[in-house]
Design an enzyme around this catalytic site. Structure first.
Site, short mmCIF file in Angstrom:
data_model
loop_
_atom_site.label_atom_id
_atom_site.label_comp_id
_atom_site.label_asym_id
_atom_site.label_seq_id
_atom_site.Cartn_x
_atom_site.Cartn_y
_atom_site.Cartn_z
N SER A 126 0.83 -1.21 0.00
CA SER A 126 0.00 0.00 0.00
C SER A 126 0.86 1.24 0.00
O SER A 126 1.97 1.25 0.55
CB SER A 126 -0.87 -0.03 1.27
OG SER A 126 -1.45 1.23 1.48
N TYR A 150 -2.02 -1.16 10.96
CA TYR A 150 -2.27 -1.68 9.61
C TYR A 150 -1.06 -1.39 8.72
O TYR A 150 -0.52 -2.28 8.07
CB TYR A 150 -3.54 -1.05 9.00
CG TYR A 150 -3.64 -1.31 7.51
CD1 TYR A 150 -3.90 -2.58 7.02
CD2 TYR A 150 -3.42 -0.27 6.59
CE1 TYR A 150 -3.96 -2.83 5.66
CE2 TYR A 150 -3.48 -0.51 5.22
CZ TYR A 150 -3.75 -1.79 4.77
OH TYR A 150 -3.78 -2.04 3.42
N LYS A 154 1.91 -3.93 6.88
CA LYS A 154 2.33 -3.97 5.46
C LYS A 154 3.83 -3.74 5.35
O LYS A 154 4.53 -4.42 4.59
CB LYS A 154 1.59 -2.89 4.67
CG LYS A 154 0.11 -3.15 4.50
CD LYS A 154 -0.14 -4.31 3.54
CE LYS A 154 -1.58 -4.75 3.50
NZ LYS A 154 -1.78 -6.03 2.83
N ASP A 298 -4.14 11.65 8.77
CA ASP A 298 -4.22 11.87 7.31
C ASP A 298 -3.08 12.76 6.81
O ASP A 298 -2.70 13.71 7.49
CB ASP A 298 -5.55 12.55 6.94
CG ASP A 298 -6.66 11.55 6.72
OD1 ASP A 298 -6.41 10.34 6.81
OD2 ASP A 298 -7.79 12.00 6.46
P1 NAD Z 1 -11.00 -7.08 1.17
O1 NAD Z 1 -11.19 -7.09 2.64
O2 NAD Z 1 -12.17 -6.78 0.31
O3 NAD Z 1 -10.36 -8.45 0.69
C1 NAD Z 1 -9.48 -9.19 1.49
C2 NAD Z 1 -9.93 -10.63 1.45
O4 NAD Z 1 -9.05 -11.40 2.28
C3 NAD Z 1 -11.35 -10.84 1.99
O5 NAD Z 1 -12.08 -11.62 1.07
C4 NAD Z 1 -11.14 -11.57 3.31
O6 NAD Z 1 -12.21 -12.45 3.61
C5 NAD Z 1 -9.84 -12.30 3.06
N1 NAD Z 1 -9.06 -12.59 4.27
C6 NAD Z 1 -8.73 -11.75 5.27
N2 NAD Z 1 -8.01 -12.40 6.21
C7 NAD Z 1 -7.86 -13.66 5.75
C8 NAD Z 1 -7.21 -14.81 6.28
N3 NAD Z 1 -6.60 -14.78 7.47
N4 NAD Z 1 -7.24 -15.95 5.57
C9 NAD Z 1 -7.89 -16.00 4.37
N5 NAD Z 1 -8.53 -14.96 3.84
C10 NAD Z 1 -8.51 -13.80 4.54
O7 NAD Z 1 -9.82 -6.02 0.87
P2 NAD Z 1 -9.33 -5.43 -0.52
O8 NAD Z 1 -9.70 -3.99 -0.55
O9 NAD Z 1 -9.70 -6.31 -1.63
O10 NAD Z 1 -7.76 -5.48 -0.28
C11 NAD Z 1 -6.97 -6.59 -0.70
C12 NAD Z 1 -5.55 -6.38 -0.20
O11 NAD Z 1 -5.05 -5.14 -0.69
C13 NAD Z 1 -5.43 -6.32 1.32
O12 NAD Z 1 -4.25 -6.98 1.70
C14 NAD Z 1 -5.33 -4.84 1.59
O13 NAD Z 1 -4.62 -4.57 2.78
C15 NAD Z 1 -4.56 -4.36 0.37
N6 NAD Z 1 -4.79 -2.94 0.06
C16 NAD Z 1 -6.08 -2.50 -0.08
C17 NAD Z 1 -6.31 -1.14 -0.35
C18 NAD Z 1 -7.71 -0.62 -0.48
O14 NAD Z 1 -7.89 0.60 -0.38
N7 NAD Z 1 -8.72 -1.43 -0.70
C19 NAD Z 1 -5.22 -0.26 -0.48
C20 NAD Z 1 -3.93 -0.76 -0.35
C21 NAD Z 1 -3.73 -2.12 -0.08
N1 UDP Z 2 -12.19 11.45 3.47
C1 UDP Z 2 -13.19 12.35 3.81
N2 UDP Z 2 -14.36 11.83 4.31
C2 UDP Z 2 -14.57 10.50 4.49
C3 UDP Z 2 -13.54 9.61 4.13
C4 UDP Z 2 -12.35 10.12 3.64
O1 UDP Z 2 -13.04 13.55 3.68
O2 UDP Z 2 -15.65 10.11 4.97
C5 UDP Z 2 -10.92 11.98 2.90
C6 UDP Z 2 -9.70 11.66 3.73
O3 UDP Z 2 -9.50 12.65 4.72
C7 UDP Z 2 -8.59 11.65 2.67
C8 UDP Z 2 -9.32 11.13 1.41
O4 UDP Z 2 -10.72 11.35 1.66
O5 UDP Z 2 -8.14 12.97 2.41
C9 UDP Z 2 -9.10 9.66 1.12
O6 UDP Z 2 -9.43 8.93 2.29
P1 UDP Z 2 -9.51 7.34 2.28
O7 UDP Z 2 -9.80 6.89 3.68
O8 UDP Z 2 -10.45 6.90 1.22
O9 UDP Z 2 -8.06 6.88 1.82
P2 UDP Z 2 -6.63 7.14 2.51
O10 UDP Z 2 -6.77 8.14 3.60
O11 UDP Z 2 -6.23 5.80 3.02
O12 UDP Z 2 -5.76 7.61 1.41
#
Ligand code: NAD
Ligand code: UDP
Length: 345
Positions: A126, A150, A154, A298
């Protein structure tokens, strides 16, 4: 054969979209997920989009013996590792849960992979690992730091992966650092379906638009940005999914790559207010909002340099903010209650 891929967390938001693009690209996938933050309905809908069934194992990455059994059963070329917990606020309240799931779970997976000599790995990292960036756009060599469990989980996994690649040059590890994934598949069949009140901006906007939530609170309008609101690099989840296909193609064609961190972003910053207005204009639906205090932790601005992904993977994002808003709304309006909505026809 270099096409059998284990997809952990493949039922989740990013994983489900990636499954589609992997299958379209000719990969043969096995999905492993404990469904702790997803609905099996998502996988059924993926199956209907791709027109084929998908092998699914309901399991936890903390379950070493089940993972061992899976690796004994299948001969994988690579693992794409999405499984993890991702809510920043919850991670502050439950750090042990987050470290166990995200760090211990990944260690388990890596140990089993090592045991079966499966050493091609794509990790869901991330942009949070960059902390408060000193320079923009953010390049992969920028310093890393995190302020919450979190993010630390990562970053810790990235350190583990670096050490692993250093210790054994037969590992090939791509750490994809996602910026802000939003949007949904153009079919409107799958999308982001948060369990509780969303923490992230786009699902909050779409739930206000559909009438589930009353109004959006914009966290801060006094940042040093174009309009005072935070700036992020929003990336369409389908572009992100294709970034994984590009990473796998790279692994198919290159070995001894060590640990390779790659940004997946558009390279373009968009402010919170710009996104809200783009959503209103592209959908014709109002999103009432108010300005409130900044959210602790943030950063003002965060956007990627997308140059390395282009150079190395020949990948770049195709879809723009209007596509992201339109596709989010298509998913949200057709599935107001997410995967528990009435069957979609
Ligand atoms: P999500 O929660 O929708 O998907 C994660 C999946 O992993 C879910 O289906 C959950 O059931 C499964 N899971 C969690 N713990 C598990 C375990 N112990 N064993 C087996 N399965 C498990 O999240 P997402 O948004 O699809 O994110 C996927 C990955 O990307 C995550 O690792 C998250 O940290 C990373 N990521 C997400 C974002 C975002 O904004 N969505 C940004 C950066 C990184
Ligand atoms: N944000 C906001 N209201 C919300 C959720 C997010 O104003 O209810 C803003 C937050 O302060 C940031 C941007 O939207 O500037 C993106 O936030 P998000 O949580 O989606 O992603 P991240 O902070 O992880 O980049």
């Amino acid at each position: 054969m270099k096409n059998k891929i284990l997809v952990t967390g493949g039922v989740g938001y990013i994983g489900s979209h990636t499954c589609i693009e992997l299958i379209n690209a000719g990969f043969d996938i096995v999905v492993y997920d404990n469904l702790s933050n997803s609905s099996i309905e998502a996988l059924h809908r993926v199956e209907s989009i791709v027109g084929q069934s998908i092998e699914f194992i309901e399991g936890d990455i903390l379950d070493y013996s089940l993972l061992d059994h899976v690796f004994k059963t299948y001969e994988f070329f690579a693992v794409i590792h999405f499984a993890g917990l991702k809510a920043v606020g919850e991670s502050v309240a439950k750090p042990l849960l987050y470290y166990k799931n995200n760090v211990t779970g990944t260690l388990n997976l890596l140990e089993v992979m090592q045991r079966y000599s499966v050493k091609n790995f794509v990790f869901s990292s991330s942009a949070t690992v960059y902390g408060d960036p000193e320079t923009l756009p953010i390049v992969e060599t920028a310093p890393r730091s995190c302020t919450n469990p979190y993010g630390q989980s990562k970053l810790t996994v990235e350190y583990i992966l670096e050490d692993l690649a250093q210790s054994d040059p037969t590992w090939n590890i791509v750490s994809l650092r996602y910026f802000n994934p939003v949007g949904a598949h153009k079919s409107g069949l799958i999308g982001e379906d948060p369990n509780d009140i969303p923490n992230n901006l786009m699902p909050y906007i779409s739930q206000v638009a559909v009438g589930k939530l009353k109004q959006l609170s914009i966290f801060g309008n006094d940042y040093d940005t174009v309009d005072g609101t935070g700036v992020r690099d929003f990336i369409h989840v389908v572009d992100l999914a294709n970034g994984h296909v590009a990473a796998l193609d790279y692994l198919v064609n290159h070995q001894a790559i060590g640990f390779l961190p790659i940004n997946l972003g558009t390279g373009k910053g968009t402010s919170v207010l710009e996104l809200v207005h783009a959503f209103i204009e592209s959908t014709g639906v109002d999103v009432p909002y108010q300005f409130v205090d900044r959210r602790p932790g943030d950063v003002a601005s965060c956007y990627a340099s997308a140059a390395f992904a282009k150079e190395l993977l020949n990948w770049s994002a195709d879809l723009n903010i209007v596509d992201m808003c339109r596709d989010t709304w298509q998913w949200q309006s057709k599935n107001p209650k997410g995967y528990t909505s009435e069957s979609f026809s």
